[in-house]
Scaffold this active site. Structure first.
Site, PDB file in Angstrom:
ATOM      1  N   GLU A 103       4.061  -1.177  -0.339  1.00 54.87           N
ATOM      2  CA  GLU A 103       2.628  -1.062  -0.591  1.00 54.87           C
ATOM      3  C   GLU A 103       2.392  -0.064  -1.713  1.00 54.87           C
ATOM      4  O   GLU A 103       3.249   0.792  -1.979  1.00 54.87           O
ATOM      5  CB  GLU A 103       1.960  -0.608   0.730  1.00 54.87           C
ATOM      6  CG  GLU A 103       0.493  -0.360   0.689  1.00 54.87           C
ATOM      7  CD  GLU A 103      -0.335  -1.567   0.289  1.00 54.87           C
ATOM      8  OE1 GLU A 103      -0.140  -2.100  -0.808  1.00 54.87           O
ATOM      9  OE2 GLU A 103      -1.216  -1.948   1.077  1.00 54.87           O
ATOM     10  N   ASP A 104       1.248  -0.178  -2.377  1.00 55.26           N
ATOM     11  CA  ASP A 104       0.967   0.811  -3.434  1.00 55.26           C
ATOM     12  C   ASP A 104       0.345   2.091  -2.890  1.00 55.26           C
ATOM     13  O   ASP A 104       0.671   3.179  -3.334  1.00 55.26           O
ATOM     14  CB  ASP A 104       0.098   0.195  -4.555  1.00 55.26           C
ATOM     15  CG  ASP A 104      -1.163  -0.476  -4.039  1.00 55.26           C
ATOM     16  OD1 ASP A 104      -1.413  -0.445  -2.812  1.00 55.26           O
ATOM     17  OD2 ASP A 104      -1.905  -1.047  -4.857  1.00 55.26           O
ATOM     18  N   ASP A 107      -4.317   4.543   2.384  1.00 62.23           N
ATOM     19  CA  ASP A 107      -5.568   5.293   2.244  1.00 62.23           C
ATOM     20  C   ASP A 107      -6.078   5.572   3.674  1.00 62.23           C
ATOM     21  O   ASP A 107      -5.600   6.491   4.328  1.00 62.23           O
ATOM     22  CB  ASP A 107      -6.509   4.424   1.410  1.00 62.23           C
ATOM     23  CG  ASP A 107      -7.766   5.126   0.968  1.00 62.23           C
ATOM     24  OD1 ASP A 107      -7.964   6.283   1.330  1.00 62.23           O
ATOM     25  OD2 ASP A 107      -8.579   4.510   0.248  1.00 62.23           O
ATOM     26  N   LYS A 135      -2.588   8.994   0.663  1.00 59.27           N
ATOM     27  CA  LYS A 135      -3.757   9.874   0.587  1.00 59.27           C
ATOM     28  C   LYS A 135      -4.077  10.320   2.015  1.00 59.27           C
ATOM     29  O   LYS A 135      -4.977   9.752   2.658  1.00 59.27           O
ATOM     30  CB  LYS A 135      -4.912   9.033   0.036  1.00 59.27           C
ATOM     31  CG  LYS A 135      -5.720   9.674  -1.048  1.00 59.27           C
ATOM     32  CD  LYS A 135      -6.935   8.811  -1.316  1.00 59.27           C
ATOM     33  CE  LYS A 135      -7.033   8.365  -2.717  1.00 59.27           C
ATOM     34  NZ  LYS A 135      -8.281   7.611  -2.974  1.00 59.27           N
ATOM     35  N   PHE A 156     -10.290   9.052  -6.532  1.00 56.99           N
ATOM     36  CA  PHE A 156     -10.158   7.605  -6.703  1.00 56.99           C
ATOM     37  C   PHE A 156      -9.206   7.321  -7.861  1.00 56.99           C
ATOM     38  O   PHE A 156      -9.472   7.661  -9.004  1.00 56.99           O
ATOM     39  CB  PHE A 156     -11.515   6.944  -6.947  1.00 56.99           C
ATOM     40  CG  PHE A 156     -11.430   5.460  -6.775  1.00 56.99           C
ATOM     41  CD1 PHE A 156     -11.528   4.885  -5.514  1.00 56.99           C
ATOM     42  CD2 PHE A 156     -11.190   4.625  -7.859  1.00 56.99           C
ATOM     43  CE1 PHE A 156     -11.399   3.510  -5.345  1.00 56.99           C
ATOM     44  CE2 PHE A 156     -11.054   3.245  -7.699  1.00 56.99           C
ATOM     45  CZ  PHE A 156     -11.162   2.696  -6.437  1.00 56.99           C
ATOM     46  N   VAL A 157      -8.063   6.706  -7.509  1.00 57.02           N
ATOM     47  CA  VAL A 157      -7.046   6.469  -8.534  1.00 57.02           C
ATOM     48  C   VAL A 157      -6.948   4.993  -8.911  1.00 57.02           C
ATOM     49  O   VAL A 157      -7.172   4.104  -8.078  1.00 57.02           O
ATOM     50  CB  VAL A 157      -5.655   6.989  -8.103  1.00 57.02           C
ATOM     51  CG1 VAL A 157      -5.597   8.504  -8.149  1.00 57.02           C
ATOM     52  CG2 VAL A 157      -5.255   6.482  -6.723  1.00 57.02           C
ATOM     53  N   ASP A 163      -6.706  -0.993  -8.685  1.00 60.57           N
ATOM     54  CA  ASP A 163      -7.878  -1.412  -9.455  1.00 60.57           C
ATOM     55  C   ASP A 163      -9.161  -0.715  -9.017  1.00 60.57           C
ATOM     56  O   ASP A 163      -9.239  -0.149  -7.934  1.00 60.57           O
ATOM     57  CB  ASP A 163      -8.089  -2.922  -9.310  1.00 60.57           C
ATOM     58  CG  ASP A 163      -8.640  -3.293  -7.931  1.00 60.57           C
ATOM     59  OD1 ASP A 163      -8.001  -2.930  -6.914  1.00 60.57           O
ATOM     60  OD2 ASP A 163      -9.722  -3.909  -7.853  1.00 60.57           O
ATOM     61  N   ARG A 169      -5.831  -2.241 -13.482  1.00 53.74           N
ATOM     62  CA  ARG A 169      -4.526  -2.447 -12.838  1.00 53.74           C
ATOM     63  C   ARG A 169      -3.384  -2.339 -13.836  1.00 53.74           C
ATOM     64  O   ARG A 169      -2.263  -2.027 -13.472  1.00 53.74           O
ATOM     65  CB  ARG A 169      -4.446  -3.850 -12.218  1.00 53.74           C
ATOM     66  CG  ARG A 169      -5.175  -4.033 -10.919  1.00 53.74           C
ATOM     67  CD  ARG A 169      -4.734  -5.352 -10.291  1.00 53.74           C
ATOM     68  NE  ARG A 169      -5.746  -5.927  -9.434  1.00 53.74           N
ATOM     69  CZ  ARG A 169      -5.850  -5.677  -8.126  1.00 53.74           C
ATOM     70  NH1 ARG A 169      -5.021  -4.852  -7.551  1.00 53.74           N
ATOM     71  NH2 ARG A 169      -6.791  -6.259  -7.413  1.00 53.74           N
TER      72      ARG A 169
END
Ligand code: PRP
Length: 185
Positions: A103-104, A107, A135, A156-157, A163, A169
């Site tokens: 996963e990226d 959150d 995070k 917020f990255v 995105d 992206r």
């Protein structure tokens, strides 16, 4: 690279492409050590996770299968509602396999806890989670990554697969989005 490269929509570069590549190699080594002699099924979450996968996957050794799943969390552009929808399921059976989710970002943790529950019901031998970013301040459920690239603050990255409204992206670095971009909406 500085934000002079990206312009005013980006407040700053948080993690450079070079730092990501180095960390991906370290994580791949850890994964190779932990799964030595054991076949592995990589489950990559579309879409953001695919960019991280591309840096990680070819560094994995041994018997490694790859499949993709697509999930979507509803909510506004910058926050998730907690409702997760399965868009595309795996094509590969999971039963008896060692599954590693790629996963990226973790959150709130709601997407990942939904997925872990979904996969666990299919009786895998094990399920672990590898996320480039974490995070922890935003977490709504008790969930941790087994392999985490970077812990980041609650900003917020975007970039490197992440995105905002389907934009940014393709930036090579992980960048902090200027809050003016989403405040204006
Ligand atoms: C993002 C991200 C994670 C999830 C994390 O996906 O890629 O899958 O949100 O958030 P959570 O921990 O609060 O659940 P998104 O739904 O934006 O899909 P995308 O990867 O296609 O952009």
């Amino acid at each position: 690279m500085s934000n002079a490269t990206y312009g005013k929509e980006i407040s700053k570069v948080l993690i450079t492409k070079e730092q990501i590549e180095k960390r991906a190699a370290e994580l791949a080594e850890e994964i190779n050590r932990d799964y030595e002699g054991k076949p592995l099924l990589i489950v990559c979450i579309l879409r953001g996770g695919a960019i991280f996968l591309s840096d990680l996957f070819t560094k994995l050794r041994g018997d490694v299968e790859l499949d993709f799943i697509s999930l979507s969390s509803y909510g506004s552009a910058t926050t998730s509602s907690g409702e997760v929808k399965l868009i595309k399921d795996l094509s590969t059976p999971v039963e008896g396999k060692n599954v590693l989710i790629i996963e990226d970002i973790i959150d709130t943790g709601l997407t990942l806890s939904y997925l872990i529950e979904l996969l666990s019901a299919r009786k895998p031998a094990s399920v672990k989670l590898c996320s480039l970013l974490d995070k922890p301040e935003r977490r709504k459920v008790n969930l941790q990554g087994d392999y985490v690239g970077f812990k980041i603050p609650d900003e917020f990255v975007v970039g490197y697969g992440l995105d905002y409204n389907e934009k940014y992206r393709n930036l090579p670095d992980i960048c902090v989005l200027n809050p003016e971009v989403y405040a204006a909406k």
